[in-house]
Design an enzyme around this catalytic site. Structure first.
Site, PDB file in Angstrom:
ATOM      1  N   ARG A  71       0.845  -1.199   0.000  1.00 50.72           N
ATOM      2  CA  ARG A  71       0.000   0.000   0.000  1.00 50.72           C
ATOM      3  C   ARG A  71       0.877   1.244   0.000  1.00 50.72           C
ATOM      4  NH1 ARG A  71      -3.347  -2.411  -1.516  1.00 50.72           N
ATOM      5  NH2 ARG A  71      -5.532  -2.614  -0.941  1.00 50.72           N
ATOM      6  N   GLU A  83      -3.729   7.368  -5.845  1.00 53.24           N
ATOM      7  CA  GLU A  83      -3.736   6.625  -7.113  1.00 53.24           C
ATOM      8  C   GLU A  83      -4.834   7.152  -8.030  1.00 53.24           C
ATOM      9  OE1 GLU A  83      -3.890   2.429  -6.166  1.00 53.24           O
ATOM     10  OE2 GLU A  83      -1.915   2.486  -5.248  1.00 53.24           O
ATOM     11  N   HIS A 133      -0.720  -0.407  -9.812  1.00 52.75           N
ATOM     12  CA  HIS A 133      -1.447  -1.270  -8.850  1.00 52.75           C
ATOM     13  C   HIS A 133      -1.916  -2.561  -9.540  1.00 52.75           C
ATOM     14  CE1 HIS A 133      -4.001  -1.095  -4.928  1.00 52.75           C
ATOM     15  NE2 HIS A 133      -3.730  -2.355  -5.253  1.00 52.75           N
TER      16      HIS A 133
HETATM   17  N1  LIG Z   1      -0.582  -4.569  -4.850  1.00 49.62           N
HETATM   18  C1  LIG Z   1      -1.692  -5.247  -4.777  1.00 49.62           C
HETATM   19  O1  LIG Z   1      -2.434  -5.352  -5.751  1.00 49.62           O
HETATM   20  C2  LIG Z   1      -2.064  -5.947  -3.519  1.00 49.62           C
HETATM   21  C3  LIG Z   1      -1.698  -5.420  -2.303  1.00 49.62           C
HETATM   22  N2  LIG Z   1      -2.069  -6.064  -1.153  1.00 49.62           N
HETATM   23  C4  LIG Z   1      -1.646  -5.447   0.122  1.00 49.62           C
HETATM   24  O2  LIG Z   1      -0.772  -6.355   0.767  1.00 49.62           O
HETATM   25  C5  LIG Z   1      -1.073  -6.359   2.153  1.00 49.62           C
HETATM   26  C6  LIG Z   1      -0.657  -7.682   2.772  1.00 49.62           C
HETATM   27  O3  LIG Z   1      -1.511  -8.708   2.325  1.00 49.62           O
HETATM   28  P1  LIG Z   1      -1.538 -10.142   3.017  1.00 49.62           P
HETATM   29  O4  LIG Z   1      -0.178 -10.707   3.066  1.00 49.62           O
HETATM   30  O5  LIG Z   1      -2.607 -10.902   2.334  1.00 49.62           O
HETATM   31  O6  LIG Z   1      -2.018  -9.722   4.486  1.00 49.62           O
HETATM   32  P2  LIG Z   1      -1.748 -10.497   5.859  1.00 49.62           P
HETATM   33  O7  LIG Z   1      -2.714  -9.933   6.821  1.00 49.62           O
HETATM   34  O8  LIG Z   1      -1.747 -11.978   5.625  1.00 49.62           O
HETATM   35  O9  LIG Z   1      -0.264 -10.067   6.254  1.00 49.62           O
HETATM   36  C7  LIG Z   1       0.077  -8.834   6.790  1.00 49.62           C
HETATM   37  C8  LIG Z   1       1.235  -9.064   7.757  1.00 49.62           C
HETATM   38  O10 LIG Z   1       1.719  -7.811   8.202  1.00 49.62           O
HETATM   39  C9  LIG Z   1       2.106  -7.960   9.571  1.00 49.62           C
HETATM   40  N3  LIG Z   1       2.165  -6.669  10.237  1.00 49.62           N
HETATM   41  C10 LIG Z   1       1.144  -5.929  10.740  1.00 49.62           C
HETATM   42  N4  LIG Z   1       1.627  -4.815  11.316  1.00 49.62           N
HETATM   43  C11 LIG Z   1       2.971  -4.854  11.162  1.00 49.62           C
HETATM   44  C12 LIG Z   1       4.028  -3.990  11.555  1.00 49.62           C
HETATM   45  N5  LIG Z   1       3.765  -2.857  12.221  1.00 49.62           N
HETATM   46  N6  LIG Z   1       5.299  -4.317  11.225  1.00 49.62           N
HETATM   47  C13 LIG Z   1       5.564  -5.466  10.542  1.00 49.62           C
HETATM   48  N7  LIG Z   1       4.593  -6.355  10.187  1.00 49.62           N
HETATM   49  C14 LIG Z   1       3.325  -6.041  10.480  1.00 49.62           C
HETATM   50  C15 LIG Z   1       1.034  -8.874  10.155  1.00 49.62           C
HETATM   51  O11 LIG Z   1       1.496  -9.515  11.326  1.00 49.62           O
HETATM   52  C16 LIG Z   1       0.830  -9.853   9.017  1.00 49.62           C
HETATM   53  O12 LIG Z   1       1.660 -10.997   9.179  1.00 49.62           O
HETATM   54  C17 LIG Z   1      -2.582  -6.098   2.213  1.00 49.62           C
HETATM   55  O13 LIG Z   1      -2.914  -5.491   3.437  1.00 49.62           O
HETATM   56  C18 LIG Z   1      -2.834  -5.185   1.042  1.00 49.62           C
HETATM   57  O14 LIG Z   1      -2.820  -3.849   1.473  1.00 49.62           O
HETATM   58  C19 LIG Z   1      -2.748  -7.240  -1.150  1.00 49.62           C
HETATM   59  C20 LIG Z   1      -3.120  -7.808  -2.342  1.00 49.62           C
HETATM   60  C21 LIG Z   1      -2.850  -7.191  -3.621  1.00 49.62           C
HETATM   61  O1  LIG Z   2      -6.418  -6.931  -2.716  1.00 49.95           O
HETATM   62  C1  LIG Z   2      -5.799  -5.884  -2.490  1.00 49.95           C
HETATM   63  O2  LIG Z   2      -5.557  -5.452  -1.345  1.00 49.95           O
HETATM   64  C2  LIG Z   2      -5.309  -5.098  -3.614  1.00 49.95           C
HETATM   65  O3  LIG Z   2      -4.578  -4.157  -3.400  1.00 49.95           O
HETATM   66  C3  LIG Z   2      -5.768  -5.396  -4.975  1.00 49.95           C
HETATM   67  O4  LIG Z   2      -6.398  -4.232  -5.430  1.00 49.95           O
HETATM   68  P1  LIG Z   2      -7.313  -4.256  -6.766  1.00 49.95           P
HETATM   69  O5  LIG Z   2      -8.471  -5.167  -6.467  1.00 49.95           O
HETATM   70  O6  LIG Z   2      -6.471  -4.787  -7.861  1.00 49.95           O
HETATM   71  O7  LIG Z   2      -7.734  -2.841  -6.977  1.00 49.95           O
END
Ligand SMILES: NC(=O)C1=CN([C@@H]2O[C@H](COP(=O)(O)OP(=O)(O)OC[C@H]3O[C@@H](n4cnc5c(N)ncnc54)[C@H](O)[C@@H]3O)[C@@H](O)[C@H]2O)C=CC1
Ligand SMILES: O=C(O)C(=O)COP(=O)(O)O
Length: 524
Positions: free
Chosen positions: A229, A258, A276
């Site tokens: 993010r 964005e 993204h």
């Molecule tokens: N670029 C994209 O299209 C996408 C971006 N994302 C982003 O990726 C993020 C992570 O996704 P997941 O791995 O599925 O989530 P998740 O919830 O499985 O993992 C997040 C991790 O961050 C850790 N965390 C929380 N606070 C923290 C801190 N202060 N310092 C270090 N670690 C900390 C948590 O303990 C957890 O293990 C989502 O929140 C989303 O914002 C997710 C999917 C697609």
């Molecule tokens: O699943 C997430 O957190 C993502 O960042 C993916 O975003 P999008 O659905 O591709 O706009």
């Protein structure tokens, strides 16, 4: 007729489960499309583009469910939705692999100058010496946030022969060992890494976790990636460190705003970007669309939904009886999460007294929701609390005891980590309210609310006075103060409440007192 508004580009095939829903109309339009009658919409399906603000929700009085076809719900005002009784669901694991793969593609592209070389050849150039890259093999990758995506990145990095260091304060040693990674402090990770990638949710704790102060600690030539993010790496500070030549390269899939528009980082050749795209694969989009479509269908068919992040799964009657204990359970969990400084692998709850007549599992889930607050992107509530604990490798136990320590009711929770165990006991007193009556071995009595400071100290004459004096000299008003000790002259604790949280400098000023063993802010 249910009106389902699909406001972002969501995979049509994935939405097929909704077609089986009798009496439903699917409208694929933006929320600001003049043809959309927001006041008639029952379900809203979005990705990250649509901002589901309170103002938007105020225009949607019939809205019952918001489905996020993806993970991050930071574009949805979940508290506002919850307050309005709108269920919010997401698709937590449908795009994990795609995002991990995109991050890896970005890392390889960055290290081998692929986007720059590609443009050069398309411009009819052939500059082989201008694009000398760096191998991934043998490099140290620092992963900040070791959840679903971070874990998949680690697996891939190891196959590429990279050394992996991770920083995730909520990762237990067992899970780190299982994943074959080295857990480190943020400073160790910053100082040792050749490449850093962030995979946390955007929370108040992670916003700017990589800022100027952190960048200063990195090796010259560091490569940085943000496919989580915008804002987790502070963009202004990053631009400064790219401009001064400290940073070797940057790959960004996400931005604070964005699209980013005229952004200071975009002018640098060693900054590569995508719009993204982490979750933008056929597979991920089919997965997330199918997941949320099935859930929305279940919801309208009156069946339970499993990926809700805010659904109260109890009747109003039961809810009212349970409410006071629900709150104190949540507060106990939140206190534990702020007091235990290592990964927790076990949370055990003991109920005693009148509370044992109630459905205590709701309370255990409430405790977990307090424990996970601010740690993960998803709002953990009674619907997903146990699943979340299981996913994080935390064993949750529940016991009934006959000893309520002299109170009408008592809820005791022990959090166990590798090195330590910490117990908090709370009670709810009719016409008086919730009280914490035991903290880490000490009897005490305080209201679990607001900006608290938990101090462990030696029981010596003058300590309380000194604390008051130091704070008073800085114009800080102590709202309340409670003390507890085991025996005269031994270890003791105090819990102070303030009108606003203390600054780092104010906390440091107290650490100077010899008698103080530790200082821990608790914000409830
Ligand atoms: N670029 C994209 O299209 C996408 C971006 N994302 C982003 O990726 C993020 C992570 O996704 P997941 O791995 O599925 O989530 P998740 O919830 O499985 O993992 C997040 C991790 O961050 C850790 N965390 C929380 N606070 C923290 C801190 N202060 N310092 C270090 N670690 C900390 C948590 O303990 C957890 O293990 C989502 O929140 C989303 O914002 C997710 C999917 C697609
Ligand atoms: O699943 C997430 O957190 C993502 O960042 C993916 O975003 P999008 O659905 O591709 O706009």
């Amino acid at each position: 007729m249910y009106q389902i508004l699909v406001a972002d580009a969501i995979n049509a095939e994935g939405l097929e489960p909704l077609l089986g829903l009798e009496e439903a109309e699917i409208i694929e339009k933006k929320t600001d499309d003049p043809e959309v009658r927001l006041e008639d919409i029952d379900a809203l399906l979005v990705r990250s583009a649509t901002k589901v603000t309170e103002a938007l929700l105020n225009q949607m009085p019939r809205l019952k469910i918001i489905a996020r076809a993806g993970v991050g719900v930071d574009n949805i005002d979940v508290p506002a939705a919850t307050k309005k009784g709108i269920i919010v669901i997401n698709a937590p694991d449908g795009n994990t692999i795609s995002t991990a793969e995109h991050t890896f593609a970005m890392m390889a592209s960055l290290m081998r100058n692929i986007p720059q070389a590609h443009s050069s050849v398309k411009n009819l150039e052939w500059k082989r010496n201008a694009f000398i890259g760096t191998e991934l093999y043998g490099k140290r990758l620092g992963i900040v946030g070791m959840g679903r995506i971070g874990s998949e990145i680690a697996k891939r990095a190891k196959v590429f022969g990279m050394n992996v260091n991770v920083f995730d304060p909520f990762l237990t040693k067992e899970r780190a060992a299982k994943l074959g990674v080295e857990s480190s402090t943020l400073d160790e990770l910053l100082g040792g890494a050749d490449i850093i990638t962030v995979h946390t949710p955007l929370t108040p704790e992670t916003k700017g976790i990589i800022n100027e102060e952190a960048l200063k600690k990195t090796k010259k030539g560091i490569y940085l990636l943000n496919c989580a993010r915008g804002g987790i790496i502070d963009e202004q500070d990053l631009a400064k460190y790219v401009a001064n030549g400290h940073v070797g390269g940057v790959a960004l899939d996400v931005f604070e705003a964005e699209p980013p528009g005229e952004h200071p980082l975009l002018k640098y050749d060693n900054v590569i970007v995508t719009p993204h795209l982490g979750a933008s694969t056929k597979e991920a989009q089919l997965n997330v669309a199918t997941q949320v479509a099935k859930e929305v269908r279940s919801f309208f068919e009156g069946k339970p939904v499993s990926s809700s992040i805010n659904l109260p799964a109890i009747s109003n009657d039961v809810y009212e009886k349970i409410q006071p204990f629900y709150q104190i359970s949540k507060q106990i969990g939140h206190i534990l999460s702020q007091c235990v400084k290592e990964g927790v692998h076990e949370l055990s709850v003991t109920y005693s007294g009148s509370v044992t007549d109630l459905e205590t599992t709701y309370l255990t889930k409430a405790m977990l929701s307090g424990f996970f607050k601010n740690r993960i992107d998803v709002n953990v509530n009674e619907v997903n609390a146990l699943l979340t604990a299981k996913e994080r490798g935390i064993t949750v136990g529940e016991k009934i005891s006959t000893d309520a320590f002299g109170y009408d009711n008592c809820i005791a929770v022990t959090a166990k980590g590798e090195e330590s165990a910490f117990t908090v006991r709370g009670t709810f007193i009719d016409h008086y309210g919730p009280r914490i009556v035991y903290l880490n071995g000490f009897n005490i009595d305080f209201l679990p609310e607001g900006n608290l400071l938990y101090i462990q100290h030696m029981d010596r004459p003058g300590v309380i006075g000194h604390v008051g004096q130091i704070l008073g000299d800085q114009g800080i008003n102590i709202a309340t103060m409670q003390v507890g000790r085991k025996k005269a002259g031994g270890e003791a604790i105090m819990v102070l409440a303030f009108d606003k949280p203390l600054s780092e400098a104010e906390l440091t000023s107290l650490e100077k007192l010899d008698e103080i063993v530790s200082i821990n802010p608790i914000i409830l």
